[in-house]
Design a protein around this motif. Structure first.
Motif, PDB file in Angstrom:
ATOM      1  N   ARG A 235     -46.526  63.961  39.659  1.00 38.88           N
ATOM      2  CA  ARG A 235     -47.758  63.262  40.041  1.00 38.88           C
ATOM      3  C   ARG A 235     -48.725  64.149  40.831  1.00 38.88           C
ATOM      4  O   ARG A 235     -49.923  64.133  40.605  1.00 38.88           O
ATOM      5  N   HIS A 236     -48.251  64.927  41.770  1.00 37.20           N
ATOM      6  CA  HIS A 236     -49.115  65.750  42.619  1.00 37.20           C
ATOM      7  C   HIS A 236     -48.793  67.235  42.423  1.00 37.20           C
ATOM      8  O   HIS A 236     -48.673  67.985  43.398  1.00 37.20           O
ATOM      9  N   ALA A 245     -54.592  72.644  41.609  1.00 41.24           N
ATOM     10  CA  ALA A 245     -54.022  71.299  41.498  1.00 41.24           C
ATOM     11  C   ALA A 245     -53.939  70.869  40.042  1.00 41.24           C
ATOM     12  O   ALA A 245     -54.857  71.115  39.243  1.00 41.24           O
ATOM     13  N   PRO A 247     -52.958  67.314  38.948  1.00 41.14           N
ATOM     14  CA  PRO A 247     -52.500  65.930  39.158  1.00 41.14           C
ATOM     15  C   PRO A 247     -52.087  65.257  37.842  1.00 41.14           C
ATOM     16  O   PRO A 247     -52.619  65.575  36.784  1.00 41.14           O
TER      17      PRO A 247
END
Length: 302
Positions: A235-236, A245, A247
């Motif tokens: 998820r992260h 990042a 996500p």
């Protein structure tokens, strides 16, 4: 004696020459003079061929302009009489598109205006203020009435200056209708990813549940094609290689994953991934992340 005779002969010669000159000056042909001093024949043509009762030949009239030959005239076709009826009225240009219009033709208009640097946005298929302003600018530059609406004259001029937009140009900002599903997508739970339409369609048992815009890897980091499965969800997630990042990451082939990309959301197709399948709609991928299970199939095709 010889001197006197010569004088008499000279007078006779002068008299005969004077007669001839006077007749020529009058426009007549001189009558034949008998060398023996006789009179000319009544016909005016001396000589042995003169016969009583024969008509004299017709002498053609002299050309009024010496040295000029009158050209022969060949009769040509007669020219039709000119019509003097009322002139054909000019047909005013027909309005084709105006503000408020929607659809594929508006999208094509925007893509063509973008080719000539009058429309700075991505085509949307909606004829709004930005499109009307671009049309006005294009018209004014070409000496056309600045109406902001597209008539037949404006459209023909624009078409002559541009080429047929490609599918990717028409949908530069996304929203391309999804391509026909690959046969491998028609059974089970599948992330069906089409490069030709730049779409990801979440399919369950052959039915499309949702579709979203995606972008792929660059030339030297291409997104792999084939049949895979989701083997890890994060998820992260943050990339350990690029420190960016990722996500809602759903990994399907090595380090390649389907994930949300803020860069894609901001820059669109001006950028590219390092092989991953980027999604720009965060809400859609957040919902998709909650529905996809580990082991679900992933199909990437052209």
């Amino acid at each position: 004696m010889s001197r006197s005779t010569g004088g008499v002969m000279g007078k006779g010669a002068i008299s005969a020459g004077a007669v001839a000159v006077l007749m020529l000056a009058a426009g007549c042909k001189a009558a034949a003079i008998d060398t023996d001093g006789g009179r000319p024949s009544a016909s005016g043509e001396g000589g042995a061929d003169d016969k009583p009762g024969a008509s004299a030949p017709v002498t053609p009239a002299p050309d009024p302009t010496p040295g000029r030959t009158e050209p022969s005239r060949t009769p040509g076709p007669s020219r039709p009489a000119e019509r003097t009826g009322p002139a054909t009225p000019t047909v005013p240009p027909k309005t084709l598109l105006a503000r408020g219009a929607r659809g594929g033709q508006v999208r094509e208009l925007q893509a063509r205006l973008r080719q000539v640097a009058w429309f700075q946005q991505n085509p949307t298929g909606t004829y709004g203020p930005a499109t009307a302003g671009a049309v006005k600018g294009f018209q004014g530059k070409r000496g056309l009435p600045r109406t902001g609406t597209v008539d037949t004259v404006t459209w023909q001029r624009l078409r002559a200056m541009t080429r047929e937009p490609t599918r990717l140009e028409l949908y530069a900002g996304g929203g391309i209708p999804p391509a026909k599903p690959d046969p491998r997508c028609l059974t089970g739970r599948v992330l069906c990813i089409a490069k030709s339409s730049r779409t990801l369609t979440w399919m369950v048992d052959g039915k499309a549940v949702s579709t979203m815009d995606v972008r792929f890897g660059a030339q030297y980091t291409p997104t792999r094609e084939g049949t895979f499965s989701v083997y890890w969800k994060s998820r992260h997630h943050v990339s350990t290689l690029f420190h960016t990042a990722m996500p809602y990451a759903m990994f399907f082939s090595g380090g390649q994953a389907v994930h949300y990309s803020s860069d894609f959301a901001a820059r669109g197709y001006n950028g590219a991934s390092h092989g991953c399948v980027n999604v720009r709609d965060e809400k859609k991928i957040a919902k998709l992340f909650g529905e996809v299970r580990k082991g679900d199939k992933v199909v990437v095709y052209k």
